[in-house]
Enzyme design. Structure first.
Site, PDB file in Angstrom:
ATOM      1  CB  ALA A 138      -0.960  -0.104   0.985  1.00 31.19           C
ATOM      2  CE  LYS A 189       0.861 -11.990   0.182  1.00 36.14           C
ATOM      3  NZ  LYS A 189       1.239 -10.602   0.542  1.00 36.14           N
ATOM      4  NE  ARG A 253       0.729  -4.382   7.458  1.00 38.44           N
ATOM      5  CZ  ARG A 253      -0.578  -4.211   7.339  1.00 38.44           C
ATOM      6  NH1 ARG A 253      -1.538  -5.041   7.527  1.00 38.44           N
ATOM      7  NH2 ARG A 253      -0.766  -3.250   6.303  1.00 38.44           N
TER       8      ARG A 253
HETATM    9  N1  LIG Z   1      -1.444  -3.061   3.328  1.00 36.81           N
HETATM   10  C1  LIG Z   1      -1.193  -3.506   2.109  1.00 36.81           C
HETATM   11  O1  LIG Z   1      -0.085  -3.302   1.771  1.00 36.81           O
HETATM   12  C2  LIG Z   1      -1.864  -4.622   1.549  1.00 36.81           C
HETATM   13  C3  LIG Z   1      -1.718  -4.918   0.311  1.00 36.81           C
HETATM   14  C4  LIG Z   1      -2.633  -5.856  -0.456  1.00 36.81           C
HETATM   15  C5  LIG Z   1      -3.566  -6.687   0.336  1.00 36.81           C
HETATM   16  N2  LIG Z   1      -3.919  -6.409   1.639  1.00 36.81           N
HETATM   17  C6  LIG Z   1      -5.046  -6.991   2.408  1.00 36.81           C
HETATM   18  O2  LIG Z   1      -5.840  -6.075   2.545  1.00 36.81           O
HETATM   19  C7  LIG Z   1      -6.477  -6.393   3.830  1.00 36.81           C
HETATM   20  C8  LIG Z   1      -6.495  -5.198   4.667  1.00 36.81           C
HETATM   21  O3  LIG Z   1      -5.181  -5.018   5.029  1.00 36.81           O
HETATM   22  P1  LIG Z   1      -4.805  -3.652   5.637  1.00 36.81           P
HETATM   23  O4  LIG Z   1      -3.380  -3.534   5.333  1.00 36.81           O
HETATM   24  O5  LIG Z   1      -5.717  -2.324   5.208  1.00 36.81           O
HETATM   25  O6  LIG Z   1      -4.855  -3.782   7.116  1.00 36.81           O
HETATM   26  P2  LIG Z   1      -4.933  -2.789   8.550  1.00 36.81           P
HETATM   27  O7  LIG Z   1      -4.795  -3.524   9.624  1.00 36.81           O
HETATM   28  O8  LIG Z   1      -4.344  -1.592   8.061  1.00 36.81           O
HETATM   29  O9  LIG Z   1      -6.817  -2.662   8.463  1.00 36.81           O
HETATM   30  C9  LIG Z   1      -7.348  -1.915   9.620  1.00 36.81           C
HETATM   31  C10 LIG Z   1      -8.716  -1.377   9.188  1.00 36.81           C
HETATM   32  O10 LIG Z   1      -9.557  -2.532   9.585  1.00 36.81           O
HETATM   33  C11 LIG Z   1     -10.639  -1.695  10.481  1.00 36.81           C
HETATM   34  N3  LIG Z   1     -10.916  -2.897  11.361  1.00 36.81           N
HETATM   35  C12 LIG Z   1     -10.347  -3.465  12.435  1.00 36.81           C
HETATM   36  N4  LIG Z   1     -11.241  -4.400  13.195  1.00 36.81           N
HETATM   37  C13 LIG Z   1     -12.372  -4.172  12.516  1.00 36.81           C
HETATM   38  C14 LIG Z   1     -13.736  -4.697  12.739  1.00 36.81           C
HETATM   39  N5  LIG Z   1     -14.011  -5.465  13.678  1.00 36.81           N
HETATM   40  N6  LIG Z   1     -14.732  -4.539  11.832  1.00 36.81           N
HETATM   41  C15 LIG Z   1     -14.378  -3.458  10.782  1.00 36.81           C
HETATM   42  N7  LIG Z   1     -13.436  -3.131  10.481  1.00 36.81           N
HETATM   43  C16 LIG Z   1     -12.388  -3.298  11.417  1.00 36.81           C
HETATM   44  C17 LIG Z   1      -9.617  -0.791  11.197  1.00 36.81           C
HETATM   45  O11 LIG Z   1     -10.665   0.040  11.859  1.00 36.81           O
HETATM   46  C18 LIG Z   1      -8.916  -0.420  10.066  1.00 36.81           C
HETATM   47  O12 LIG Z   1      -9.747   0.585   9.202  1.00 36.81           O
HETATM   48  C19 LIG Z   1      -5.908  -7.634   4.515  1.00 36.81           C
HETATM   49  O13 LIG Z   1      -6.374  -8.752   4.010  1.00 36.81           O
HETATM   50  C20 LIG Z   1      -4.415  -7.477   3.795  1.00 36.81           C
HETATM   51  O14 LIG Z   1      -3.788  -8.658   3.584  1.00 36.81           O
HETATM   52  C21 LIG Z   1      -3.177  -5.241   2.150  1.00 36.81           C
END
Ligand SMILES: NC(=O)c1ccc[n+]([C@@H]2O[C@H](COP(=O)([O-])OP(=O)(O)OC[C@H]3O[C@@H](n4cnc5c(N)ncnc54)[C@H](O)[C@@H]3O)[C@@H](O)[C@H]2O)c1
Length: 331
Positions: A138, A189, A253
């Site tokens: 991201a 992965k 992470r």
């Molecule tokens: N970060 C990256 O670079 C990236 C890239 C590709 C895919 N992903 C995937 O995207 C998904 C989200 O990742 P992320 O990095 O945004 O995670 P993150 O940990 O940054 O997201 C946290 C978000 O989820 C919310 N949240 C927490 N508990 C919650 C609940 N009970 N109900 C609803 N919302 C809740 C939080 O308030 C926050 O907005 C994951 O599956 C991850 O593998 C992430």
């Protein structure tokens, strides 16, 4: 297009900014009212997004029904473990003709379902969900650093809408039919990223990383093919592409978590201090359960599971991997 992004974490907020720059009308749903209000007013989304503000034109709300009203594309960017509960709330309010796009990389541990299957089941909708995966850290995407991903759906028209509406000069989107393969690659992965992190934590050098990426891909492909995916999908962006990036990036992470384990720290202690989800932790037991269900050998996943959850030392896990009966390299 009117797009709603569910989840204001690292990927949700970064993706929202990407879509905003592409000219879409974007609303982001954050479940936590206090956080939503803080982000809405300050435009600051730390700790998920550091050093960047969310543009004023992106709406931020904790009101789920309002966030999806009249949306044409509904994007899921939540941690996998929170998806079911969010879907139960979403089901009565989501527009019937929206395209659903999942960015989530995980497997539901209790059901072993992929995220697009959880979405279809949770919304009780037969419409195909589109999935997006590939090497897309991201923090790089949101800064316009060149990224290539793949979208997959059984509904070619829906995948085409996402491809055309979301691609930019720095965010290139390919298409695929193989939803199973694309989702499995993206989820599994993370287990390999933990394995690579563990070896880096033990300072075992560079050879082992190459070996884990290659043999990790072999076991992911073995399972995927048994589950109906196409082998060549794993040679694509959502397979080897994502695996190489996560297994080597200091921003991953899951790699970080593995590295801490390799240095001898406890899982519970590491998780306590991580603000963001490390999906590999819940994907590891799911991978082992799938290996059993589909009668597939997945030795790396098995050792990561033993180390994370059964108290095996990383050194012993590695020894057990290296001293298995010698075999041919083929899958
Ligand atoms: N970060 C990256 O670079 C990236 C890239 C590709 C895919 N992903 C995937 O995207 C998904 C989200 O990742 P992320 O990095 O945004 O995670 P993150 O940990 O940054 O997201 C946290 C978000 O989820 C919310 N949240 C927490 N508990 C919650 C609940 N009970 N109900 C609803 N919302 C809740 C939080 O308030 C926050 O907005 C994951 O599956 C991850 O593998 C992430």
């Amino acid at each position: 297009l009117k797009v709603t992004v569910l989840g204001c974490g690292n990927w949700g907020s970064s993706f929202a900014i990407l879509l905003h720059h592409k000219g879409q009308r974007v609303t982001v749903w954050e479940y936590d009212r206090t956080r939503a209000e803080k982000v809405r007013l300050s435009r600051d989304n730390t700790p998920f997004l550091v050093g960047l503000k969310i543009p004023d034109a992106i709406k931020i709300t904790d009101d789920l029904a309002r966030s999806v009203r009249e949306c044409e594309i509904c994007v899921f960017a939540l941690p996998s473990g929170t998806l079911r509960a969010a879907l139960a709330q979403l089901k009565p309010v989501v527009p019937r003709r929206a395209v659903y796009l999942s960015l989530i990389k995980g497997i539901e541990p209790q059901t072993l379902l992929r995220m697009s299957q959880v979405i279809a089941e949770g919304l009780d909708r037969p419409d195909p969900v589109v999935v997006l995966s590939g090497p897309c850290i991201a923090n790089e995407v949101v800064r316009g650093q060149p990224t290539s991903v793949v979208v997959a759906s059984q509904d070619e028209a829906a995948a085409g809408v996402i491809q055309r509406s979301f691609a930019t000069d720095s965010f290139r989107i390919y298409r695929s039919h193989d939803v199973t393969g694309v989702e499995l690659g993206g989820a599994l992965k993370n287990v390999m990223a933990i394995a690579c992190g563990i070896c880096d934590g033990l300072a075992l050098g560079d050879n082992i990383r190459g070996a884990l990426i290659t043999r990790g891909l072999a076991e992911i492909t073995r399972l995927g093919v048994k589950m109906g995916a196409q082998a060549e999908t794993f040679a694509g962006l959502s397979g080897v592409g994502d695996l190489v990036t996560t297994a080597t990036s200091p921003h991953s992470r899951n790699h970080y978590l593995g590295e801490q384990i390799g240095r001898g720290r406890k899982l519970s202690e590491i998780l306590k201090e991580m603000p963001m989800v490390a999906e590999g932790v819940s994907t590891t037991p799911a991978a082992c359960a799938m290996a059993e269900k589909y009668d597939t050998e997945m030795p790396i996943s098995r050792e990561v599971y033993q180390i994370l959850f059964k108290g095996k030392t990383p050194a012993l896990g590695l020894k057990h991997l290296m001293t298995r009966p010698l075999k041919k390299e083929a899958m």
